[in-house]
Design a protein around this motif. Structure first.
Motif, PDB file in Angstrom:
ATOM      1  N   MET A  20       0.816  -1.214   0.000  1.00 15.95           N
ATOM      2  CA  MET A  20       0.000   0.000   0.000  1.00 15.95           C
ATOM      3  C   MET A  20       0.845   1.258   0.000  1.00 15.95           C
ATOM      4  SD  MET A  20      -3.136  -0.962   2.481  1.00 15.95           S
ATOM      5  CE  MET A  20      -4.073  -2.456   2.143  1.00 15.95           C
ATOM      6  N   THR A  21       0.315   2.284  -0.659  1.00 15.20           N
ATOM      7  CA  THR A  21       0.940   3.604  -0.610  1.00 15.20           C
ATOM      8  C   THR A  21       0.667   4.198   0.770  1.00 15.20           C
ATOM      9  OG1 THR A  21      -1.027   4.800  -1.337  1.00 15.20           O
ATOM     10  CG2 THR A  21       0.453   3.966  -3.077  1.00 15.20           C
ATOM     11  N   ARG A  22       1.363   5.247   1.104  1.00 12.87           N
ATOM     12  CA  ARG A  22       1.148   5.925   2.403  1.00 12.87           C
ATOM     13  C   ARG A  22      -0.308   6.390   2.520  1.00 12.87           C
ATOM     14  NH1 ARG A  22       2.703   5.437   7.233  1.00 12.87           N
ATOM     15  NH2 ARG A  22       2.441   7.299   8.458  1.00 12.87           N
ATOM     16  N   GLY A  23      -0.847   6.938   1.438  1.00 13.41           N
ATOM     17  CA  GLY A  23      -2.232   7.404   1.453  1.00 13.41           C
ATOM     18  C   GLY A  23      -3.223   6.270   1.658  1.00 13.41           C
ATOM     19  N   GLU A  24      -2.991   5.146   0.990  1.00 10.55           N
ATOM     20  CA  GLU A  24      -3.867   3.982   1.167  1.00 10.55           C
ATOM     21  C   GLU A  24      -3.777   3.475   2.607  1.00 10.55           C
ATOM     22  OE1 GLU A  24      -3.701   2.197  -3.400  1.00 10.55           O
ATOM     23  OE2 GLU A  24      -2.163   1.589  -1.929  1.00 10.55           O
ATOM     24  N   TRP A  25      -2.551   3.391   3.134  1.00  5.75           N
ATOM     25  CA  TRP A  25      -2.340   2.938   4.507  1.00  5.75           C
ATOM     26  C   TRP A  25      -3.125   3.818   5.478  1.00  5.75           C
ATOM     27  CZ3 TRP A  25       0.097  -1.061   7.001  1.00  5.75           C
ATOM     28  CH2 TRP A  25       0.265  -0.903   8.381  1.00  5.75           C
ATOM     29  N   GLU A  26      -2.928   5.115   5.366  1.00  9.86           N
ATOM     30  CA  GLU A  26      -3.613   6.049   6.276  1.00  9.86           C
ATOM     31  C   GLU A  26      -5.128   5.953   6.145  1.00  9.86           C
ATOM     32  OE1 GLU A  26      -2.453   8.249   8.698  1.00  9.86           O
ATOM     33  OE2 GLU A  26      -0.438   7.426   8.429  1.00  9.86           O
ATOM     34  N   SER A  27      -5.627   5.709   4.938  1.00 14.16           N
ATOM     35  CA  SER A  27      -7.075   5.651   4.732  1.00 14.16           C
ATOM     36  C   SER A  27      -7.713   4.415   5.362  1.00 14.16           C
ATOM     37  CB  SER A  27      -7.421   5.722   3.242  1.00 14.16           C
ATOM     38  OG  SER A  27      -7.119   4.498   2.592  1.00 14.16           O
ATOM     39  N   LEU A  28      -6.901   3.420   5.721  1.00  7.78           N
ATOM     40  CA  LEU A  28      -7.462   2.230   6.366  1.00  7.78           C
ATOM     41  C   LEU A  28      -7.970   2.514   7.771  1.00  7.78           C
ATOM     42  CD1 LEU A  28      -5.143  -0.751   5.382  1.00  7.78           C
ATOM     43  CD2 LEU A  28      -7.466  -0.264   4.590  1.00  7.78           C
ATOM     44  N   CYS A  29      -7.444   3.531   8.416  1.00  7.48           N
ATOM     45  CA  CYS A  29      -7.903   3.859   9.764  1.00  7.48           C
ATOM     46  C   CYS A  29      -9.377   4.236   9.702  1.00  7.48           C
ATOM     47  CB  CYS A  29      -7.082   5.005  10.351  1.00  7.48           C
ATOM     48  SG  CYS A  29      -7.680   5.501  11.980  1.00  7.48           S
ATOM     49  N   ASP A  30     -10.201   3.505  10.459  1.00  2.21           N
ATOM     50  CA  ASP A  30     -11.647   3.754  10.404  1.00  2.21           C
ATOM     51  C   ASP A  30     -12.108   4.863  11.337  1.00  2.21           C
ATOM     52  OD1 ASP A  30     -11.747   2.590  12.972  1.00  2.21           O
ATOM     53  OD2 ASP A  30     -12.295   0.633  12.179  1.00  2.21           O
ATOM     54  N   GLY A  31     -11.203   5.392  12.160  1.00  6.04           N
ATOM     55  CA  GLY A  31     -11.567   6.486  13.053  1.00  6.04           C
ATOM     56  C   GLY A  31     -12.331   6.038  14.282  1.00  6.04           C
ATOM     57  N   CYS A  32     -12.140   4.801  14.705  1.00  3.86           N
ATOM     58  CA  CYS A  32     -12.873   4.288  15.871  1.00  3.86           C
ATOM     59  C   CYS A  32     -12.308   4.817  17.178  1.00  3.86           C
ATOM     60  CB  CYS A  32     -12.889   2.762  15.884  1.00  3.86           C
ATOM     61  SG  CYS A  32     -11.291   1.990  16.242  1.00  3.86           S
ATOM     62  N   GLY A  33     -11.019   5.147  17.214  1.00  3.00           N
ATOM     63  CA  GLY A  33     -10.386   5.657  18.420  1.00  3.00           C
ATOM     64  C   GLY A  33      -9.969   4.592  19.424  1.00  3.00           C
ATOM     65  N   LEU A  34     -10.226   3.328  19.134  1.00  2.80           N
ATOM     66  CA  LEU A  34      -9.926   2.262  20.101  1.00  2.80           C
ATOM     67  C   LEU A  34      -8.435   2.103  20.368  1.00  2.80           C
ATOM     68  CD1 LEU A  34     -12.521  -0.482  19.064  1.00  2.80           C
ATOM     69  CD2 LEU A  34     -12.752   1.337  20.779  1.00  2.80           C
ATOM     70  N   CYS A  35      -7.610   2.356  19.369  1.00  3.36           N
ATOM     71  CA  CYS A  35      -6.175   2.207  19.592  1.00  3.36           C
ATOM     72  C   CYS A  35      -5.642   3.311  20.499  1.00  3.36           C
ATOM     73  CB  CYS A  35      -5.408   2.151  18.275  1.00  3.36           C
ATOM     74  SG  CYS A  35      -5.580   3.607  17.262  1.00  3.36           S
ATOM     75  N   CYS A  36      -6.402   4.381  20.689  1.00  2.00           N
ATOM     76  CA  CYS A  36      -5.976   5.501  21.524  1.00  2.00           C
ATOM     77  C   CYS A  36      -6.423   5.352  22.973  1.00  2.00           C
ATOM     78  CB  CYS A  36      -6.497   6.813  20.949  1.00  2.00           C
ATOM     79  SG  CYS A  36      -5.860   7.143  19.291  1.00  2.00           S
ATOM     80  N   LEU A  37      -7.023   4.215  23.298  1.00  2.00           N
ATOM     81  CA  LEU A  37      -7.387   3.937  24.688  1.00  2.00           C
ATOM     82  C   LEU A  37      -6.175   3.347  25.396  1.00  2.00           C
ATOM     83  CD1 LEU A  37     -10.874   2.234  24.195  1.00  2.00           C
ATOM     84  CD2 LEU A  37     -10.381   4.644  24.694  1.00  2.00           C
ATOM     85  N   ASN A  38      -5.993   3.707  26.642  1.00  2.00           N
ATOM     86  CA  ASN A  38      -4.897   3.138  27.425  1.00  2.00           C
ATOM     87  C   ASN A  38      -5.216   1.694  27.762  1.00  2.00           C
ATOM     88  OD1 ASN A  38      -2.775   5.269  28.257  1.00  2.00           O
ATOM     89  ND2 ASN A  38      -4.726   6.336  28.377  1.00  2.00           N
ATOM     90  N   LYS A  39      -4.174   0.885  27.707  1.00  2.00           N
ATOM     91  CA  LYS A  39      -4.299  -0.526  28.032  1.00  2.00           C
ATOM     92  C   LYS A  39      -3.446  -0.812  29.256  1.00  2.00           C
ATOM     93  CE  LYS A  39      -4.181  -0.163  23.651  1.00  2.00           C
ATOM     94  NZ  LYS A  39      -4.489   1.117  23.020  1.00  2.00           N
ATOM     95  N   LEU A  40      -3.847  -1.839  30.010  1.00  2.00           N
ATOM     96  CA  LEU A  40      -3.065  -2.285  31.158  1.00  2.00           C
ATOM     97  C   LEU A  40      -2.607  -3.706  30.887  1.00  2.00           C
ATOM     98  CD1 LEU A  40      -5.372  -1.026  34.066  1.00  2.00           C
ATOM     99  CD2 LEU A  40      -3.308   0.079  33.160  1.00  2.00           C
ATOM    100  N   GLU A  41      -1.365  -3.981  31.226  1.00  2.00           N
ATOM    101  CA  GLU A  41      -0.834  -5.324  31.025  1.00  2.00           C
ATOM    102  C   GLU A  41      -0.464  -5.938  32.370  1.00  2.00           C
ATOM    103  OE1 GLU A  41       2.695  -7.731  28.620  1.00  2.00           O
ATOM    104  OE2 GLU A  41       2.566  -5.561  28.450  1.00  2.00           O
TER     105      GLU A  41
END
Length: 157
Positions: A20-41
């Motif tokens: 994928m091109t950089r633009g295609e890669w970036e466009s895959l983000c669906d905007g859900c925000g889940l990856c921006c939640l803090n996780k605990l391990e």
């Protein structure tokens, strides 16, 4: 001769993540925000759990980073997802487009590249929209009070 030209097949169905091109890669983000939640391990078991505590830069309604281009100035530990990360990060949500493509699966109906509407991820209840609290000013010890399972159950209802 039957069939359709290659470009009639969406790029995510005909290209690997590496292609994928950089633009295609970036466009895959669906905007859900889940990856921006803090996780605990759990250091003993390696189990990772999600919290509803969001990165200080996440807009809790739009689920977009409020300073994407300069995010590392504020949040140096922010992860830039790449192909290696998709292969090795165990906490990517099950609905993550990068994860789906890597696993050879297709995007869900609510992904804006399929639906044509950036709101469908929110309408489908997949996103973190209006379900988070900011990490700003919150002591790390309090994160365990915000453990949630909805990010890993997204799309299973």
């Amino acid at each position: 001769m039957s069939g359709s030209p290659d470009n009639a097949v969406p790029f995510w169905q005909r290209k690997s993540l590496e292609e994928m091109t950089r633009g295609e890669w970036e466009s895959l983000c669906d905007g859900c925000g889940l990856c921006c939640l803090n996780k605990l391990e759990d250091w003993d078991t390696g189990e990772v759990v999600f919290t509803s505590v969001a990165c200080r830069l996440l807009d809790g309604h739009s689920c977009q980073c409020s300073d994407y281009e300069n995010r590392w100035d504020t949040v140096p530990e922010c992860i830039q997802l790449d192909v290696e990360g998709v292969q090795n990060i165990p906490w990517l949500p099950p609905t993550c487009a990068y994860r789906l493509i890597y696993e050879g699966r297709d995007l869900y109906w609510w992904h804006y590249l399929v639906s044509g509407d950036r709101e469908t991820v929110h309408q489908a209840g997949i996103s973190a929209r209006d379900r988070t609290v900011s990490e700003a000013g919150m002591p790390l010890e309090e994160y365990e009070n915000y453990v949630v399972d909805w990010p890993v159950k997204a799309g299973q209802e």
